[in-house]
Scaffold this active site. Structure first.
Site, PDB file in Angstrom:
ATOM      1  N   HIS A 161       0.167   5.888   0.530  1.00  0.00           N
ATOM      2  CA  HIS A 161      -0.758   6.933   0.960  1.00  0.00           C
ATOM      3  C   HIS A 161      -0.567   8.180   0.098  1.00  0.00           C
ATOM      4  O   HIS A 161       0.549   8.448  -0.373  1.00  0.00           O
ATOM      5  CB  HIS A 161      -0.528   7.264   2.429  1.00  0.00           C
ATOM      6  CG  HIS A 161      -0.540   6.051   3.315  1.00  0.00           C
ATOM      7  ND1 HIS A 161      -1.631   5.220   3.413  1.00  0.00           N
ATOM      8  CD2 HIS A 161       0.408   5.522   4.116  1.00  0.00           C
ATOM      9  CE1 HIS A 161      -1.355   4.231   4.239  1.00  0.00           C
ATOM     10  NE2 HIS A 161      -0.122   4.386   4.685  1.00  0.00           N
ATOM     11  N   HIS A 209       4.739   0.261   0.607  1.00  0.00           N
ATOM     12  CA  HIS A 209       5.240  -0.476   1.755  1.00  0.00           C
ATOM     13  C   HIS A 209       4.280  -1.582   2.164  1.00  0.00           C
ATOM     14  O   HIS A 209       3.116  -1.598   1.745  1.00  0.00           O
ATOM     15  CB  HIS A 209       5.463   0.463   2.955  1.00  0.00           C
ATOM     16  CG  HIS A 209       4.219   1.129   3.445  1.00  0.00           C
ATOM     17  ND1 HIS A 209       3.666   2.239   2.831  1.00  0.00           N
ATOM     18  CD2 HIS A 209       3.389   0.847   4.496  1.00  0.00           C
ATOM     19  CE1 HIS A 209       2.581   2.618   3.476  1.00  0.00           C
ATOM     20  NE2 HIS A 209       2.372   1.779   4.490  1.00  0.00           N
ATOM     21  N   ARG A 235      -4.129   0.540  -2.316  1.00  0.00           N
ATOM     22  CA  ARG A 235      -3.531  -0.792  -2.235  1.00  0.00           C
ATOM     23  C   ARG A 235      -3.039  -1.265  -3.596  1.00  0.00           C
ATOM     24  O   ARG A 235      -3.617  -0.941  -4.630  1.00  0.00           O
ATOM     25  CB  ARG A 235      -4.542  -1.780  -1.653  1.00  0.00           C
ATOM     26  CG  ARG A 235      -4.946  -1.443  -0.229  1.00  0.00           C
ATOM     27  CD  ARG A 235      -5.992  -2.411   0.326  1.00  0.00           C
ATOM     28  NE  ARG A 235      -6.316  -2.061   1.714  1.00  0.00           N
ATOM     29  CZ  ARG A 235      -7.235  -1.181   2.058  1.00  0.00           C
ATOM     30  NH1 ARG A 235      -7.936  -0.568   1.115  1.00  0.00           N
ATOM     31  NH2 ARG A 235      -7.452  -0.898   3.330  1.00  0.00           N
ATOM     32  N   GLU A 294       3.248   8.702   8.076  1.00  0.00           N
ATOM     33  CA  GLU A 294       3.217   7.888   9.282  1.00  0.00           C
ATOM     34  C   GLU A 294       4.611   7.438   9.696  1.00  0.00           C
ATOM     35  O   GLU A 294       5.534   7.362   8.873  1.00  0.00           O
ATOM     36  CB  GLU A 294       2.307   6.678   9.102  1.00  0.00           C
ATOM     37  CG  GLU A 294       2.741   5.700   8.032  1.00  0.00           C
ATOM     38  CD  GLU A 294       1.697   4.599   7.807  1.00  0.00           C
ATOM     39  OE1 GLU A 294       0.497   4.913   7.786  1.00  0.00           O
ATOM     40  OE2 GLU A 294       2.101   3.437   7.642  1.00  0.00           O
ATOM     41  N   GLN A 338       0.815  -1.213   0.000  1.00  0.00           N
ATOM     42  CA  GLN A 338       0.000   0.000   0.000  1.00  0.00           C
ATOM     43  C   GLN A 338       0.847   1.261   0.000  1.00  0.00           C
ATOM     44  O   GLN A 338       2.054   1.237   0.269  1.00  0.00           O
ATOM     45  CB  GLN A 338      -0.904   0.016   1.230  1.00  0.00           C
ATOM     46  CG  GLN A 338      -0.163  -0.027   2.560  1.00  0.00           C
ATOM     47  CD  GLN A 338      -1.115  -0.184   3.734  1.00  0.00           C
ATOM     48  OE1 GLN A 338      -1.426   0.795   4.405  1.00  0.00           O
ATOM     49  NE2 GLN A 338      -1.561  -1.414   3.992  1.00  0.00           N
TER      50      GLN A 338
END
Length: 406
Positions: free
Chosen positions: A97, A262, A281, A132, A95
């Protein structure tokens, strides 16, 4: 200041023991527990201990006191970060972001299309980006970022798989980000009939490589076999071979900016991110995969320097994980040696709120409105108007702290 009861999320890749053992509950659990959310995300907010109030409700009822003036000016009346304990017994999906602009545009676009926010084909569930940081609480395995091209070429050549030759030639002829984009796009769009032949051949090649006693790419070969067993003939098995294979020691972290492809493989970690649930994804999942949108978001720039370690601050017991994320900052407070047995002031970097998580030992946390004890597995919410905090412990103790970025 209040103890937090985190919201447990059950996903198939989670653990029946890790989060339960960490928080002192009976294990094994009936369902695999994947994440413990310690925040105010509308999807599953944490609750104040002993009260029938969620952290989301508490913030909404008193945004200035809970978040502070500066945080409200920067991010509105919403806690800008989400802290989690993550426990992976099986690999997560491949996935990435979106960036802030991509999230804003994608959220508006899917709203115009009338796709329900909770719908299974929805890519953008909010209008925020999702940088993140994951910090290992034990041994932690992950795939992250496209590795340097020459290393991927060497790996593909090391596997005795004739069917890989045209793909190796493609990458050799264009050994840069554009070559990675071309190869990744080719693999992720291969017809299923071709994947049904190529993926098993690659897995056979991985077995042959490991049986030969070679070691340079042994972790990558074992990972391919693990992924192939769980997701037979999935294009993500091939794509994973283009990513850095990382083994984190406790306390080491990975920062994942927008576009970083990642997949977490195994382990328990403390994860802090912008307060978003936007995920694109690329495989290794039964969930929705939107290839064109994923390709629009991905950053194919090769990288190898991904592991970050905390930096000691002047006070000597706080170590900070340096990231560029404005929504959050993460540090670890180590009470040991000379810091045991007397009060120490946790540095107050701004007037925002804090989430504290004890991962080892036990400490008293003293704020303006009271005192509470944090033991291993316990978390606390410290509102903006309740800081700064003081800590006292008579045993070696580790506290992770998530705050708003500076």
């Amino acid at each position: 200041m209040d103890l937090l009861q985190g919201a447990v999320r059950t996903y198939a890749w989670g653990s029946h023991t890790a989060i339960a053992d960490f928080t002192g509950r009976p294990s094994p659990t009936a369902h695999p527990e994947a994440e413990l959310w310690l925040g105010a995300h509308p999807g599953d907010p944490a609750h104040l201990d002993g009260e029938n109030r969620s952290l989301l409700d508490v913030i909404e009822s008193d945004p200035d006191g809970q978040l502070g003036t500066t945080t409200r000016e920067r991010f509105g009346d919403t806690l800008p970060f989400l802290a989690k304990v993550l426990a992976a017994d099986e690999p997560l999906s491949l996935q990435a972001h979106p960036s802030a602009q991509q999230a804003l545009e994608g959220f508006a676009r899917e709203n115009r299309m009338g796709i329900p926010v909770s719908g299974p084909t929805r890519n953008y569930r909010d209008a925020s980006h999702k940088p993140e940081l994951i910090v290992a609480l034990g041994a932690f395995e992950a795939l992250a970022g496209f590795r340097p091209v020459e290393q991927s070429i060497a790996l593909l050549r090391a596997l005795p798989v004739e069917g890989l030759d045209p793909f190796v030639n493609l990458l050799t002829g264009q050994p840069d980000a554009d070559g990675l984009r071309a190869l990744f796009t080719t693999w992720i769009t291969l017809p299923q009939a071709d994947l049904d032949e190529l993926v098993p051949a690659v897995l056979d090649g991985a077995v042959t490589y490991l049986r030969s006693g070679a070691t340079e790419f042994a972790p990558e070969a074992r990972t391919a076999l693990e992924l192939g067993e769980r997701y037979p003939a999935d294009a993500g098995v091939l794509a994973a071979m283009l990513l850095n294979r990382l083994s984190l020691a406790p306390g080491e972290g990975i920062y994942l900016p927008a576009g970083n492809l990642h997949a977490y493989l195994h382990g328990v970690g403390f994860e802090v991110m912008a307060n978003s649930d936007n995920v694109l994804r690329g495989g290794l999942t039964p969930k929705h995969v939107d290839v064109p949108e994923l390709l629009r978001v991905l950053d194919f720039t090769p990288t190898s320097d991904l592991v970050i370690r905390p930096e000691v601050t002047d006070d000597g017991f706080e170590m900070v994980y340096a990231t560029p994320a404005p929504e959050f900052a993460v540090s670890v407070l180590n009470l040991d040696g000379q810091f045991l047995g007397h009060e120490v002031d946790a540095p107050a970097r701004h007037d925002g709120p804090q989430v504290l998580l004890c991962t080892e030992g036990s400490a008293e946390v003293r704020a303006k409105t009271g005192v509470l004890t944090l033991k291993r597995g316990a978390a606390a919410w410290v509102s903006a108007d309740d800081g700064p905090i003081r800590l006292v412990s008579d045993q070696p103790t580790t506290l992770f702290r998530a705050t708003v970025g500076i």
